[in-house]
Design an enzyme around this catalytic site. Sequence first.
Site, PDB file in Angstrom:
ATOM      1  N   CYS A  46     -16.527 -54.395 -30.783  1.00 12.44           N
ATOM      2  CA  CYS A  46     -16.304 -54.124 -32.211  1.00 12.44           C
ATOM      3  C   CYS A  46     -15.414 -55.230 -32.775  1.00 12.44           C
ATOM      4  O   CYS A  46     -14.354 -55.519 -32.224  1.00 12.44           O
ATOM      5  CB  CYS A  46     -15.643 -52.766 -32.403  1.00 12.44           C
ATOM      6  SG  CYS A  46     -14.991 -52.536 -34.072  1.00 12.44           S
ATOM      7  N   CYS A  49     -11.791 -53.684 -33.758  1.00 10.67           N
ATOM      8  CA  CYS A  49     -10.877 -53.050 -32.806  1.00 10.67           C
ATOM      9  C   CYS A  49      -9.758 -54.032 -32.417  1.00 10.67           C
ATOM     10  O   CYS A  49      -9.951 -55.254 -32.429  1.00 10.67           O
ATOM     11  CB  CYS A  49     -11.637 -52.590 -31.557  1.00 10.67           C
ATOM     12  SG  CYS A  49     -12.402 -50.957 -31.727  1.00 10.67           S
ATOM     13  N   HIS A 108     -11.209 -46.670 -33.156  1.00  9.95           N
ATOM     14  CA  HIS A 108     -12.572 -46.938 -33.609  1.00  9.95           C
ATOM     15  C   HIS A 108     -13.268 -45.672 -34.103  1.00  9.95           C
ATOM     16  O   HIS A 108     -14.133 -45.713 -34.974  1.00  9.95           O
ATOM     17  CB  HIS A 108     -13.358 -47.553 -32.442  1.00  9.95           C
ATOM     18  CG  HIS A 108     -14.745 -47.977 -32.784  1.00  9.95           C
ATOM     19  ND1 HIS A 108     -15.020 -49.177 -33.396  1.00  9.95           N
ATOM     20  CD2 HIS A 108     -15.941 -47.354 -32.622  1.00  9.95           C
ATOM     21  CE1 HIS A 108     -16.325 -49.278 -33.581  1.00  9.95           C
ATOM     22  NE2 HIS A 108     -16.906 -48.185 -33.129  1.00  9.95           N
ATOM     23  N   ASN A 148     -16.667 -48.594 -48.191  1.00  7.22           N
ATOM     24  CA  ASN A 148     -18.035 -48.114 -48.046  1.00  7.22           C
ATOM     25  C   ASN A 148     -18.073 -47.358 -46.732  1.00  7.22           C
ATOM     26  O   ASN A 148     -17.657 -47.894 -45.711  1.00  7.22           O
ATOM     27  CB  ASN A 148     -19.032 -49.270 -47.960  1.00  7.22           C
ATOM     28  CG  ASN A 148     -19.027 -50.124 -49.207  1.00  7.22           C
ATOM     29  OD1 ASN A 148     -18.782 -49.643 -50.305  1.00  7.22           O
ATOM     30  ND2 ASN A 148     -19.280 -51.409 -49.036  1.00  7.22           N
ATOM     31  N   SER A 156     -22.613 -50.851 -41.124  1.00  2.00           N
ATOM     32  CA  SER A 156     -23.111 -50.825 -39.757  1.00  2.00           C
ATOM     33  C   SER A 156     -21.994 -50.535 -38.766  1.00  2.00           C
ATOM     34  O   SER A 156     -22.226 -50.006 -37.693  1.00  2.00           O
ATOM     35  CB  SER A 156     -23.795 -52.147 -39.418  1.00  2.00           C
ATOM     36  OG  SER A 156     -22.932 -53.220 -39.787  1.00  2.00           O
ATOM     37  N   HIS A 159     -16.001 -48.400 -37.564  1.00  2.00           N
ATOM     38  CA  HIS A 159     -14.552 -48.544 -37.444  1.00  2.00           C
ATOM     39  C   HIS A 159     -13.931 -48.382 -38.842  1.00  2.00           C
ATOM     40  O   HIS A 159     -14.339 -49.073 -39.775  1.00  2.00           O
ATOM     41  CB  HIS A 159     -14.194 -49.909 -36.852  1.00  2.00           C
ATOM     42  CG  HIS A 159     -12.759 -49.985 -36.402  1.00  2.00           C
ATOM     43  ND1 HIS A 159     -12.396 -50.169 -35.092  1.00  2.00           N
ATOM     44  CD2 HIS A 159     -11.604 -49.843 -37.090  1.00  2.00           C
ATOM     45  CE1 HIS A 159     -11.075 -50.145 -34.992  1.00  2.00           C
ATOM     46  NE2 HIS A 159     -10.580 -49.958 -36.203  1.00  2.00           N
ATOM     47  N   HIS A 161     -12.329 -48.772 -42.133  1.00  2.00           N
ATOM     48  CA  HIS A 161     -11.764 -49.929 -42.830  1.00  2.00           C
ATOM     49  C   HIS A 161     -12.214 -49.936 -44.287  1.00  2.00           C
ATOM     50  O   HIS A 161     -13.172 -49.281 -44.654  1.00  2.00           O
ATOM     51  CB  HIS A 161     -12.218 -51.230 -42.157  1.00  2.00           C
ATOM     52  CG  HIS A 161     -13.685 -51.524 -42.311  1.00  2.00           C
ATOM     53  ND1 HIS A 161     -14.664 -50.867 -41.596  1.00  2.00           N
ATOM     54  CD2 HIS A 161     -14.347 -52.411 -43.104  1.00  2.00           C
ATOM     55  CE1 HIS A 161     -15.854 -51.332 -41.941  1.00  2.00           C
ATOM     56  NE2 HIS A 161     -15.695 -52.269 -42.862  1.00  2.00           N
ATOM     57  N   GLN A 163     -12.366 -52.789 -47.867  1.00  2.00           N
ATOM     58  CA  GLN A 163     -12.395 -54.208 -48.212  1.00  2.00           C
ATOM     59  C   GLN A 163     -11.606 -54.440 -49.500  1.00  2.00           C
ATOM     60  O   GLN A 163     -11.450 -53.537 -50.311  1.00  2.00           O
ATOM     61  CB  GLN A 163     -13.831 -54.674 -48.408  1.00  2.00           C
ATOM     62  CG  GLN A 163     -14.669 -54.510 -47.155  1.00  2.00           C
ATOM     63  CD  GLN A 163     -16.026 -55.162 -47.313  1.00  2.00           C
ATOM     64  OE1 GLN A 163     -16.131 -56.378 -47.486  1.00  2.00           O
ATOM     65  NE2 GLN A 163     -17.061 -54.364 -47.287  1.00  2.00           N
TER      66      GLN A 163
HETATM   67 ZN   LIG Z   1     -13.634 -50.720 -33.620  1.00  2.00          ZN
END
Ligand SMILES: [Zn+2]
Length: 342
Positions: A46, A49, A108, A148, A156, A159, A161, A163
């Site tokens: 990932c 990560c 994750h 998103n 896709s 994890h 997060h 932006q």
């Molecule tokens: Zn991750």
Amino acid sequence: MSVWEERWHPLREEWVIVAAHRQHRPWIGETVKTPKAALPAYLPDCYLCPGNRRVGGAVNAAYDRTFVFDNDHPCVGPSAPEPGPAPGIHRNRPARGIARVLCYSPRHDLTLAELPTGEVAHLVEVWQQQYRELGDRPEIEHVLIFENKGEVVGVSNPHPHCQIYATNFVFKTIETEAKASARHLADTGRVLFQDILEAERTDGRRVVFENESAIAFIPYFARYAYEIYVAPKVTRASVADLRGSEVADFAEALSRVLVKVDNLWKMPFPYVMPLHQAPTDGGDHRGFHFHVELHPPLRKPDLLKYLAGPEIGGGNFLSDTSPEEKAGELRVLPDVHYKKTG
Ligand SMILES: [Zn+2]
Ligand SMILES: [Zn+2]
């Protein structure tokens, strides 16, 4: 409850057609499959990560809370090239700005809905820092922070997060909201969003959660079935203006609604979640009231709200559901995440 009417969206200054009287019409279109497999807490390949190497070669810090880095494939960047001349009437300019990625957690497998409220409050503080740092730069006119979530909105990597796009222009929706808010302030002496809040609190049917200084509701003029606004009750122009206990209260309200929407169908609820904040263009934005908007694309667990003729073709939304009914559904859902109750 059958609603069939047009409702005015005062922030976007446009009509929304609410045609909830036909929401049970038969559906033979495509449905959305939800992922079932459990995720690992750490994934060696990932790119988000802790400690992992990203495609561009950079190595992530061994972070234990949040982690911010400049996007390796930015859509706007400080070194964006000077474009060639535009033909005729057309105009262009360099795509200048700063694009960053902000990881919510080293885990994750945890979504924002599953983070403890204290960690969400910490994230709100990181949003504050980012808004201040990027917004203070003279070339930056607006800081768009958004998450998103879910494959149906094109993500896709699960994890957790968000932006950050700090740009040399103000995004259209923010510009519209800022103009509407400024005009309302000039015309009435009142903050537009405060008038919206007053109507929501007086009516009460669309309020999903409320604490001392923050509120969450499906607005009267919602365009999506489970569109939720989360906002401080006192007018603050940006997340950076939240002070004292407002940060924790805001985090609690956000956390509660995210738990509720996950509990709705006992699945990670996909959405696009922007922070709507005043531009950092040096203008007078006293009428701007910071809020988070949750735009979930699903109407039912496996049913996508398609943007088609009215939305893409005409630019106005057709909503198939009644905001009152949807807020009622959410209000009665448990406040503990389904993964924690088994
Ligand atoms: Zn991750
Ligand atoms: Zn907004």
